[in-house]
Design an enzyme around this catalytic site. Sequence first.
Site, short mmCIF file in Angstrom:
data_model
loop_
_atom_site.label_atom_id
_atom_site.label_comp_id
_atom_site.label_asym_id
_atom_site.label_seq_id
_atom_site.Cartn_x
_atom_site.Cartn_y
_atom_site.Cartn_z
N LYS A 17 48.19 47.69 54.14
CA LYS A 17 47.29 48.77 54.57
C LYS A 17 46.87 48.54 56.03
O LYS A 17 46.40 47.46 56.39
CB LYS A 17 46.03 48.82 53.69
CG LYS A 17 46.26 49.50 52.36
CD LYS A 17 45.00 49.50 51.52
CE LYS A 17 44.08 50.66 51.83
NZ LYS A 17 42.88 50.63 50.94
O1 G3P Z 1 40.61 52.72 49.01
C1 G3P Z 1 39.45 53.01 49.66
C2 G3P Z 1 38.77 54.28 49.30
O2 G3P Z 1 39.17 54.71 48.05
C3 G3P Z 1 37.29 54.18 49.53
O3 G3P Z 1 36.52 54.91 48.64
O4 G3P Z 1 34.38 55.41 47.54
O5 G3P Z 1 34.43 53.76 49.43
O6 G3P Z 1 34.75 56.19 49.85
P1 G3P Z 1 34.94 55.06 48.88
#
Ligand code: G3P
Length: 220
Positions: free
Chosen positions: A83
């Site tokens: 990533k």
């Molecule tokens: O993989 C990272 C992404 O899914 C982050 O999600 O909930 O932190 O916005 P969030």
Amino acid sequence: MKIFLDTANLESIRKYNDIGAVDGITTNPTLLSREKEHPEEIMREITRIIKGPVNLEVVGITTDVMLEEAHRLTTFGNNVVVKIPMIPEGLKAVKILNNEGIKTNVTLIFSSNQALLAAKAGASYVSPFIGRLDDAGHNGMEVIREIVSIFNNYQFRTEVLVASIRHPVHVVEAAKIGAHVVTLPPEILGKMMSHPLSDKGLESFLLDWEKVKKKHDYQI
Ligand code: G3P
């Protein structure tokens, strides 16, 4: 549509992998910060548990450091996808890694233009964060619709990996649009599996079966 689990929690990964629901994993520094085990131990263990792509994130912000990290992360398992953050130095790293045959996932994507540039650099996946777009007053799913349509128009092989998913309806919408992958926090996968009518139906079947057993003196 493939389902990845967005977590660094080994217990959840094992649990959902055992029911055959997990095609791959995504982690990030925040998810690793929530676990008690050493991050490297976690990342190596995930590559052993999961057969599909395991997305591990670099933390460097220059191309050279990202490349160095990417090369190290890929030694953790042959299913590692690196990533890389959506910054110019990141795109440069993606182009080099792609030429080396290393798969990348460009993360922190918030617009269709960013996704287009990541695909042109040779990313295997792009990760638009739809929940964070919704939080900021935009329509995250509309960005997914645009990216899927753009990639189809030009036959990009880059897969659209919908990230920052906040509820099961996001999953249905992403599937209707034709996104290739969703990555889900374990609790959302749990919610997708359950329905109050399933529980109610099972309860009444079991109660009725007790009546059958009694009526026929049947011990099964
Ligand atoms: O993989 C990272 C992404 O899914 C982050 O999600 O909930 O932190 O916005 P969030």
